[in-house]
Design a protein around this motif. Structure first.
Motif, mmCIF file in Angstrom:
data_model
loop_
_atom_site.group_PDB
_atom_site.id
_atom_site.type_symbol
_atom_site.label_atom_id
_atom_site.label_comp_id
_atom_site.label_asym_id
_atom_site.label_seq_id
_atom_site.Cartn_x
_atom_site.Cartn_y
_atom_site.Cartn_z
ATOM 1 N N MET A 25 0.756 -1.272 -0.071
ATOM 2 C CA MET A 25 -0.138 0.021 -0.099
ATOM 3 C C MET A 25 0.791 1.425 0.163
ATOM 4 N N PRO A 26 1.798 1.215 1.007
ATOM 5 C CA PRO A 26 2.686 2.765 0.922
ATOM 6 C C PRO A 26 3.540 2.716 -0.268
ATOM 7 N N ALA A 27 3.974 1.593 -0.694
ATOM 8 C CA ALA A 27 5.030 1.292 -1.785
ATOM 9 C C ALA A 27 4.188 1.897 -3.103
ATOM 10 N N ALA A 28 3.017 1.586 -3.095
ATOM 11 C CA ALA A 28 2.136 1.933 -4.368
ATOM 12 C C ALA A 28 1.824 3.257 -4.522
ATOM 13 N N TYR A 29 1.426 3.661 -3.515
ATOM 14 C CA TYR A 29 0.667 5.097 -3.320
ATOM 15 C C TYR A 29 1.770 6.057 -3.477
ATOM 16 N N LEU A 30 3.192 5.972 -2.778
ATOM 17 C CA LEU A 30 4.020 6.890 -2.819
ATOM 18 C C LEU A 30 4.874 6.934 -4.085
ATOM 19 N N THR A 31 4.771 5.886 -4.914
ATOM 20 C CA THR A 31 5.658 5.922 -6.225
ATOM 21 C C THR A 31 4.601 6.136 -7.330
ATOM 22 N N THR A 32 3.253 6.743 -6.939
ATOM 23 C CA THR A 32 2.335 6.966 -8.072
ATOM 24 C C THR A 32 2.902 8.056 -8.902
ATOM 25 N N PRO A 33 3.457 9.092 -8.375
ATOM 26 C CA PRO A 33 3.756 10.146 -9.146
ATOM 27 C C PRO A 33 4.780 9.510 -10.587
ATOM 28 N N CYS A 34 5.818 8.668 -10.109
ATOM 29 C CA CYS A 34 6.740 8.126 -11.161
ATOM 30 C C CYS A 34 5.728 7.106 -12.134
ATOM 31 N N ASP A 35 4.632 6.531 -11.578
ATOM 32 C CA ASP A 35 3.959 5.815 -12.402
ATOM 33 C C ASP A 35 3.154 6.781 -13.410
ATOM 34 N N VAL A 36 2.585 7.810 -12.964
ATOM 35 C CA VAL A 36 1.962 8.726 -13.838
ATOM 36 C C VAL A 36 2.928 9.079 -15.083
ATOM 37 N N ILE A 37 3.943 9.555 -14.589
ATOM 38 C CA ILE A 37 5.422 9.989 -15.681
ATOM 39 C C ILE A 37 5.497 8.959 -16.516
ATOM 40 N N LYS A 38 5.545 7.671 -15.902
ATOM 41 C CA LYS A 38 6.110 6.724 -16.858
ATOM 42 C C LYS A 38 4.761 6.329 -18.011
ATOM 43 N N THR A 39 3.612 6.458 -17.469
ATOM 44 C CA THR A 39 2.455 6.296 -18.240
ATOM 45 C C THR A 39 2.346 7.300 -19.272
ATOM 46 N N ARG A 40 2.602 8.355 -19.098
ATOM 47 C CA ARG A 40 2.643 9.547 -20.041
ATOM 48 C C ARG A 40 3.604 9.362 -21.243
ATOM 49 N N LEU A 41 4.927 9.048 -20.610
ATOM 50 C CA LEU A 41 6.273 8.884 -21.626
ATOM 51 C C LEU A 41 5.731 7.631 -22.567
ATOM 52 N N GLN A 42 5.107 6.599 -22.115
ATOM 53 C CA GLN A 42 5.000 5.436 -22.830
ATOM 54 C C GLN A 42 3.666 5.401 -23.787
ATOM 55 N N VAL A 43 2.843 6.351 -23.593
ATOM 56 C CA VAL A 43 1.670 6.415 -24.219
ATOM 57 C C VAL A 43 1.820 7.397 -25.462
ATOM 58 N N GLU A 44 1.439 7.118 -26.764
ATOM 59 C CA GLU A 44 1.391 8.040 -27.789
ATOM 60 C C GLU A 44 0.582 9.077 -27.650
ATOM 61 N N ALA A 45 1.123 10.253 -27.747
ATOM 62 C CA ALA A 45 0.225 11.415 -27.723
ATOM 63 C C ALA A 45 -0.798 11.462 -28.715
ATOM 64 N N ARG A 46 -1.770 12.015 -28.367
ATOM 65 C CA ARG A 46 -3.080 12.305 -29.532
ATOM 66 C C ARG A 46 -2.603 13.558 -30.227
#
Length: 660
Positions: free
Chosen positions: A520-541
């Motif tokens: 739980m803390p590991a998942a929530y505290l690393t969410t910002p990096c997960d958001v950035i990773k998702t944005r970088l790996q998705v093709e921009a529309r």
């Protein structure tokens, strides 16, 4: 192979040599080396392995060892000569001119060679005769009694290889005032012989104890119940009343306060008559010590290290399969999390695709159908098992390198070990992550641009090797702190909260609760990096900002959407663990019973536990048969095989050979 190679083949360094020295196995080289050339050829080895496969291999090996002239019979003088070469300096006194010996080999002035049946029968009774002669040596006046210390010396020298250290340290309980009157320091020959008979029938008694306690609510039986089971499962009386009395006394040496000399259990019997039995604390420390040693020597002995982590990898693999089931159940939450993380701030004249997570969930079903909630599930399932195996192996390796001799490790090193494990997994998981995310997003992209849906294979080919590692820096920033938080938290929850230790095995639900809470803390505290990773790996529309890198993504999201954007999907990352926990628990318990670890059998209670003597996996068959052969040789003398077989110079050449 030479003698060094031979010992390596039949006496693996990973086995327990506390009762039978590893040096002693070298004596079997004389049996394998049929032509006495100092080398064992492939044909010799195959013949020796075939010999080990025989049901009477133990006696055949002993016979071939003493049949020095290869005549198919043992010459008595050769037998005594070989015995003298191997006996210990303080061996129990034995008269090879006694009447007992003459019954098998003829009178001293007319010895006859002993055939295999005659020789094997003599060996089967030799231990009893050694004990009888030793008793007579200490009782020259024929009183029928010896003192306690003399009794202990006889048993230690004659049968220590067949008894646990627990029993050897408590032999005094055999002395009983009810038998010896008022002299509690004396023991009768009847008691010595009774103990010897119990030792002789230990394997059969072990099986009878299992049968007798099978239907017992507390796993214990009293004398009447045990004797009743023995009479029903054997022909005639297996044990005399005195032998039963000694059996129960020696089996009451357990640490359980509920067990007295009036009760016996399978484990209490093993702790006395299983020579390899160890206390839970000792088993726990030994298991931990082996893992630490294996990790410290991983580079020089990689097979040993991989063998030590195999069981842990097995448990994690089952956990991964169970986790795959759980991940499938909660995958729609992961889908919603990814869609919400990828949703950009609205621009003038353009509405947000999703108002909130629930709105996202409904729109995915409405526009893409229920199957749309599982887009990208394939790569997720493919990556579960390797991810777990990589993380576990690296974490164990670093922890082992950093641990002291007792297996203790400091918190900073726990964090470093977890972080290193997280870093290593990125090599494998980043490509699967980017494929999964693009499959999750393409449903909404296709809806707005009429772009065709692509398969995972097409995405891999289109991205290429370099493209598969796009966003790897953000993936590192997510997985390194995630594992650095998760592993130490998980370990301390098990140890400090649930009390895992040598006397407390954790059931699977506690393991999974610890894992869920640690996540739980590991998942929530690393969410910002997960958001950035998702944005970088998705093709921009079309019309959306294309991020050029980690820093650009961070500054752009912060400027355009504010700090709150970095925690999009954070709640979903945490909340999905609750339903996943229940599904994973059920699947894990089922898999432990359907796919037991080889040598362990089906488990009725999944989860880690301190292994009992019956849980220990079976040793290689070569070692088992060789060890049994040495047990017979040790009945001749406790030191058999140590002197005369290996010179100090030759012993020093055998890798890992235990120096006695």
């Amino acid at each position: 192979m030479n003698i060094d190679d031979f010992v390596e083949a039949i006496a693996p360094q990973s086995e327990d040599y506390s009762k039978i020295s590893r040096n002693s196995y070298a004596v079997l080289f004389e049996v394998a080396d049929r032509k006495k050339t100092g080398k064992v050829t492939e044909a010799d080895w195959n013949a020796f392995v075939s010999l080990l496969g025989q049901p009477d291999a133990e006696y055949q090996i002993a016979f071939k060892l003493f049949d020095t002239q290869r005549q198919g019979a043992v010459n008595f003088d050769d037998f005594v000569k070989t015995y003298d070469e191997h006996k210990s300096e303080d061996a129990l006194p034995f008269d090879w001119t006694s009447k007992w010996v003459s019954l098998y080999a003829g009178k001293p002035d007319n010895r006859t060679p002993m055939s295999y049946p005659m020789f094997s029968q003599m060996l089967s009774g030799l231990l009893g005769e050694r004990v009888r002669q030793a008793f007579g040596h200490y009782d020259p006046n024929g009183t029928g009694f010896i003192d306690r210390l003399q009794f202990e010396e006889i048993i230690r020298k004659a049968a220590s290889h067949k008894l646990s250290d627990k029993l050897l340290n408590n032999l005094h309980v055999v002395c009983d005032a009810k038998v010896n009157g008022n002299d509690t320091n004396k023991i009768s020959y009847a008691q010595v012989r009774a103990l010897l008979n119990v030792i002789r029938h230990a394997d059969l008694i072990d099986k009878l104890t299992v049968v007798a306690t099978k239907n017992s609510p507390d796993g214990q039986v009293d004398r009447i119940q045990f004797m009743d089971a023995a009479s029903k499962n054997t022909k005639g009386s297996l044990l005399s009343p005195l032998e039963v009395d000694i059996l129960f006394k020696l089996s009451s040496l357990g640490d359980s306060p509920s067990l007295s000399s009036e009760k016996i259990s399978v484990e209490s019997f093993k702790q006395a008559f299983d020579p390899l039995w160890l206390s839970p604390e000792a088993r726990y420390a030994k298991s931990l010590g082996k893992k630490v040693d294996a990790a410290k020597n991983a580079l020089t002995s990689p097979h040993t290290f991989l063998g030590e982590v195999f069981e842990s990898v097995y448990n994690f693999s089952l956990g991964a399969m169970a986790g795959a089931f759980g991940a499938t159940v909660v995958y729609p939450i992961d889908m919603v999390k990814t869609r919400m993380q990828n949703q950009r701030a609205s621009t003038p004249g353009q509405q947000l695709l999703y108002k909130n997570s629930w709105d996202c969930f409904k729109k995915v079903i409405a526009r893409e159908g229920p199957r749309g909630l599982y887009s990208g599930l394939g790569p997720q399932l493919v990556g579960v098992a390797p991810e777990k195996a990589i993380k576990l192996t690296v974490n164990d390796l670093v922890r082992g390198k950093a641990a002291d001799k007792n297996g203790n490790i400091t918190l900073p090193w726990e964090i470093i070990a977890g972080g290193t494990a997280g870093a290593c997994q990125v090599v494998f998981t980043n490509p699967l992550e980017i494929v999964k995310i693009r499959l999750q997003i393409q449903g909404e992209v296709a809806k707005h641009t009429d772009a065709p849906k692509r398969s995972a294979i097409w995405i891999v080919r289109n991205l290429g090797l370099v493209g598969l590692y796009k966003g790897a820096s953000a993936c590192l920033l997510r997985d390194v702190p995630f594992s650095a938080i998760y592993f130490p938290t998980y370990a301390h929850l098990k140890k400090d909260y649930f009390g895992e230790g040598p006397n407390h095995k954790l059931p699977i639900w506690q393991l999974l609760v610890a894992g869920a809470v640690a996540g739980m803390p590991a998942a929530y505290l690393t969410t910002p990096c997960d958001v950035i990773k998702t944005r970088l790996q998705v093709e921009a529309r079309s019309g959306e900002t294309s991020y050029t890198g980690l820093r650009h993504a961070f500054s752009t999201i912060l400027r355009e959407e504010g700090p709150a954007a970095f925690f999009k999907g954070g709640a979903a990352r945490v909340l999905r663990s609750s339903p996943q926990f229940g599904c994973t628990l059920a699947a894990y318990e089922m898999l432990h019973n359907l796919l037991p670890l080889p040598g362990h059998g089906a488990s009725t209670e999944a989860g880690y536990k301190v292994p009992s003597s019956s849980d220990i996996p079976q040793s290689p068959v070569h070692h088992i048969r060789s060890r049994n052969a040495l047990k017979i040789l040790l009945d001749i003398d406790e030191n058999f095989g140590k002197p005369g077989t290996l010179t100090p110079e030759r012993a020093a050449l055998i890798p890992g050979l235990k120096k006695d």
